[in-house]
Write a protein that holds these residues in place. Structure first.
Motif, PDB file in Angstrom:
ATOM      1  N   MET A   1      54.116  58.520  62.458  1.00 58.15           N
ATOM      2  CA  MET A   1      52.824  57.866  62.263  1.00 58.15           C
ATOM      3  C   MET A   1      52.290  57.987  60.830  1.00 58.15           C
ATOM      4  N   PRO A   2      52.440  59.129  60.143  1.00 64.06           N
ATOM      5  CA  PRO A   2      51.952  59.198  58.759  1.00 64.06           C
ATOM      6  C   PRO A   2      52.594  58.150  57.847  1.00 64.06           C
ATOM      7  N   HIS A   3      53.887  57.884  58.045  1.00 63.74           N
ATOM      8  CA  HIS A   3      54.560  56.872  57.240  1.00 63.74           C
ATOM      9  C   HIS A   3      53.976  55.476  57.523  1.00 63.74           C
ATOM     10  N   LEU A   4      53.775  55.195  58.805  1.00 66.71           N
ATOM     11  CA  LEU A   4      53.224  53.888  59.176  1.00 66.71           C
ATOM     12  C   LEU A   4      51.803  53.723  58.652  1.00 66.71           C
ATOM     13  N   LEU A   5      51.035  54.799  58.712  1.00 67.57           N
ATOM     14  CA  LEU A   5      49.649  54.728  58.270  1.00 67.57           C
ATOM     15  C   LEU A   5      49.557  54.496  56.761  1.00 67.57           C
ATOM     16  N   ASN A   6      50.408  55.185  56.009  1.00 62.97           N
ATOM     17  CA  ASN A   6      50.382  54.977  54.563  1.00 62.97           C
ATOM     18  C   ASN A   6      50.846  53.560  54.203  1.00 62.97           C
ATOM     19  N   THR A   7      51.803  53.049  54.968  1.00 64.81           N
ATOM     20  CA  THR A   7      52.224  51.653  54.768  1.00 64.81           C
ATOM     21  C   THR A   7      51.069  50.703  55.020  1.00 64.81           C
ATOM     22  N   PHE A   8      50.288  51.005  56.046  1.00 67.76           N
ATOM     23  CA  PHE A   8      49.121  50.170  56.333  1.00 67.76           C
ATOM     24  C   PHE A   8      48.089  50.261  55.214  1.00 67.76           C
ATOM     25  N   PHE A   9      47.910  51.459  54.663  1.00 68.43           N
ATOM     26  CA  PHE A   9      46.973  51.612  53.543  1.00 68.43           C
ATOM     27  C   PHE A   9      47.396  50.732  52.359  1.00 68.43           C
ATOM     28  N   ILE A  10      48.694  50.705  52.089  1.00 67.44           N
ATOM     29  CA  ILE A  10      49.199  49.876  50.990  1.00 67.44           C
ATOM     30  C   ILE A  10      48.948  48.403  51.285  1.00 67.44           C
ATOM     31  N   PHE A  11      49.237  48.010  52.522  1.00 70.82           N
ATOM     32  CA  PHE A  11      48.988  46.626  52.936  1.00 70.82           C
ATOM     33  C   PHE A  11      47.516  46.270  52.813  1.00 70.82           C
ATOM     34  N   SER A  12      46.648  47.189  53.242  1.00 74.09           N
ATOM     35  CA  SER A  12      45.211  46.943  53.196  1.00 74.09           C
ATOM     36  C   SER A  12      44.709  46.810  51.763  1.00 74.09           C
ATOM     37  N   SER A  13      45.160  47.727  50.889  1.00 71.28           N
ATOM     38  CA  SER A  13      44.718  47.697  49.497  1.00 71.28           C
ATOM     39  C   SER A  13      45.195  46.437  48.786  1.00 71.28           C
ATOM     40  N   SER A  14      46.443  46.076  48.990  1.00 74.72           N
ATOM     41  CA  SER A  14      46.972  44.886  48.322  1.00 74.72           C
ATOM     42  C   SER A  14      46.292  43.623  48.842  1.00 74.72           C
ATOM     43  N   SER A  15      46.012  43.568  50.147  1.00 69.96           N
ATOM     44  CA  SER A  15      45.315  42.426  50.715  1.00 69.96           C
ATOM     45  C   SER A  15      43.902  42.322  50.160  1.00 69.96           C
ATOM     46  N   ALA A  16      43.228  43.470  50.033  1.00 68.00           N
ATOM     47  CA  ALA A  16      41.879  43.481  49.475  1.00 68.00           C
ATOM     48  C   ALA A  16      41.893  43.054  48.010  1.00 68.00           C
ATOM     49  N   GLY A  17      42.942  43.446  47.280  1.00 72.84           N
ATOM     50  CA  GLY A  17      43.064  43.032  45.884  1.00 72.84           C
ATOM     51  C   GLY A  17      43.265  41.536  45.764  1.00 72.84           C
ATOM     52  N   ILE A  18      44.065  40.967  46.646  1.00 72.48           N
ATOM     53  CA  ILE A  18      44.287  39.520  46.652  1.00 72.48           C
ATOM     54  C   ILE A  18      42.979  38.789  46.917  1.00 72.48           C
ATOM     55  N   ASN A  19      42.225  39.293  47.877  1.00 73.32           N
ATOM     56  CA  ASN A  19      40.951  38.679  48.220  1.00 73.32           C
ATOM     57  C   ASN A  19      39.955  38.785  47.071  1.00 73.32           C
ATOM     58  N   ALA A  20      39.944  39.933  46.393  1.00 70.91           N
ATOM     59  CA  ALA A  20      39.026  40.125  45.264  1.00 70.91           C
ATOM     60  C   ALA A  20      39.346  39.169  44.124  1.00 70.91           C
ATOM     61  N   LEU A  21      40.641  38.973  43.850  1.00 75.25           N
ATOM     62  CA  LEU A  21      41.031  38.051  42.785  1.00 75.25           C
ATOM     63  C   LEU A  21      40.661  36.621  43.160  1.00 75.25           C
TER      64      LEU A  21
END
Length: 468
Positions: free
Chosen positions: A361-381
């Motif tokens: 689960m820690p690996h999956l959660l960190n992967t989700f954090f990366i997905f969330s941050s990159s998605s938020a960055g795309i939206n911000a741009l």
């Protein structure tokens, strides 16, 4: 909204009445937005293009998920202080977004933040609000690149380590995420809208799952490797577990520790500043209301704005509340700089899952954090580029040749505005020479303060709007 849509319409104001203008007639109307032709002949009408916000739910996605950068609020304010910070900040932001949504429902214009402040306050204030809004989202974009690249070097007490991420230079990861987020914003608007809707669904489902998991961990479960019941252990004691006992900060190279009432006040204030950053993006719901296929029904737009904002606030509230029961606010892992920890390991969700002994689960959660941050960055741009395009179309960009280039679109995408806004992502490279958490905090503070000023101006505009 896709360019060339035959249903595309613009509006001008006559008091509180809206007079629609046909696209074909818009070029000759003195108040109509200009229409510019891109290199492929596609048309872009108005100052702000956005994915449609209608029955499909686009625009309902969470702009951010409570990852380690924001739930350090738990460490600053304590469990009760963190919840209080999110409730107080959420109440303020909800009021602002509801005000913006009501104005937009009656007058669905492109770039409402700039247009409403210009119309109801002052043209100079509208000019400043537009540029601050653009600057805030540019900082958010740079912050998300910094966070995403930092998350690749996942390290939890040297027990769980992403060696492939740590071995590669952070410069490379920053470059990869910068290219990925920029390239995604060059997609045609309809494709981009579907992508954002997909990302939003994943975020909503995941954060709901995390809330349920925190409840299970707190109450204990025989199915967990370490299934002992936590209960209200981290909230026990009269006020001792509600607010943080002290908060430490450094200024001009000297560390300072505040305790007592002063420490609790500073902790709440610090938590609220970070909470504001989590809420940035809810204004997009109102900003895209002009693209709503149901914009003729003003009540539907007002209710949609309020309901979507309320859903996000409630999800954040339940997320931080359940996390505060599962993890002690003074847990040393909550500070990313402690024990050589990297970003991702300091999330209370991550700490609770690790302490519960849930494998993989820690690996999956960190992967989700990366997905969330990159998605938020795309939206911000996306928001930053469309805001810059709006400023150019409305004549708020100095320099004829520069403004002209910023107005041009291709496939409905203002590419020059995208690349110009994306250049702020280069700020992320500062984290390669300094601690990523310090660079990230600086970007968060800049965007939060800028957006608070914008929200103040929106509230002032609504006050004058309401009087008419």
């Amino acid at each position: 909204m896709a360019s060339g849509d035959p249903s595309t319409r613009s509006s001008t104001f006559t008091g509180t009445h809206i007079e629609p203008i046909d696209v074909d007639e818009g070029k000759d109307h003195p108040e109509a937005p200009e229409v510019f032709i891109g290199g492929d002949g596609d048309e872009e009408l108005g100052a702000f293009s956005a994915p449609p916000v209608g029955d499909g739910g686009k625009g309902e996605q969470l702009r951010e998920v409570l990852s380690e950068r924001h739930v350090n609020i738990l460490h600053d304010g304590g469990p009760g202080g963190a919840i209080l910070a999110y409730v107080l900040t959420g109440t303020i932001i909800w009021s602002v977004i509801a005000s913006l949504g009501e104005m937009t429902a009656l007058m669905p214009v492109k770039s409402p933040i700039t247009e409403f402040t210009t119309r109801y306050v002052d043209s100079a204030v509208g000019f400043a609000a537009g540029w601050m809004y653009w600057f805030a989202y540019c900082c958010v974009f740079a912050a998300q690149i910094t966070a995403s690249s930092s998350l690749m070097a996942f390290n939890y007490d040297k027990i769980i380590v992403w060696k492939f991420g740590a071995d590669l230079s952070p410069v490379l990861w920053i470059f990869i995420f910068l290219i990925y987020m920029t390239a995604t914003n060059l997609l045609p608007v309809r494709i981009y809208g579907e992508y954002e809707y997909f990302c939003g669904c994943i975020k909503m489902v995941t954060i709901t799952g995390l809330i349920l998991l925190m409840v299970i961990i707190t109450n204990g479960s025989s199915s967990l490797p370490h299934g002992e019941k936590i209960g209200d252990k981290y909230w026990s004691g009269p006020w001792a577990g509600f607010f943080a006992r002290s908060i430490s900060r450094s200024a001009f190279g000297h560390p300072y520790t505040f305790s007592g009432d002063k420490g609790r006040l500073l902790g709440i204030w610090s938590a609220m500043t970070n909470a504001i950053f989590s809420y940035i993006g809810m204004d997009i719901v109102a900003a895209t209301a002009a693209e709503n296929k149901n914009q003729g029904n003003s009540e539907s737009i007002k209710m949609a704005t309020r309901k979507i904002s309320l859903r996000i606030i409630l999800l954040y509230f339940f997320a931080i509340m359940t996390a505060s029961f599962a993890v002690a606010y003074d847990d040393s892992h909550l500070l990313a700089d402690n024990h050589g920890l990297k970003s991702g390991a300091s999330s209370p969700f991550m700490i609770a899952i690790f302490n519960a002994g849930i494998p993989v689960m820690p690996h999956l959660l960190n992967t989700f954090f990366i997905f969330s941050s990159s998605s938020a960055g795309i939206n911000a741009l996306y928001v930053a580029s469309r805001t810059l395009h709006a400023l150019a179309v409305s004549g708020r960009v100095f320099g004829g040749p520069i403004a002209r280039r910023l107005k041009i679109t291709k496939f409905g995408v203002p590419m020059v505005a995208v690349f110009t806004s994306a250049s702020f992502g280069l700020l992320a490279f500062m984290s390669t020479k300094a601690k990523p958490t310090k660079v990230l905090q600086g970007l968060i503070s800049n965007s939060s303060v800028s957006m608070m000023l914008v929200y103040m101006v929106i509230s002032l505009a609504y006050t004058f709007f309401y009087r008419e």
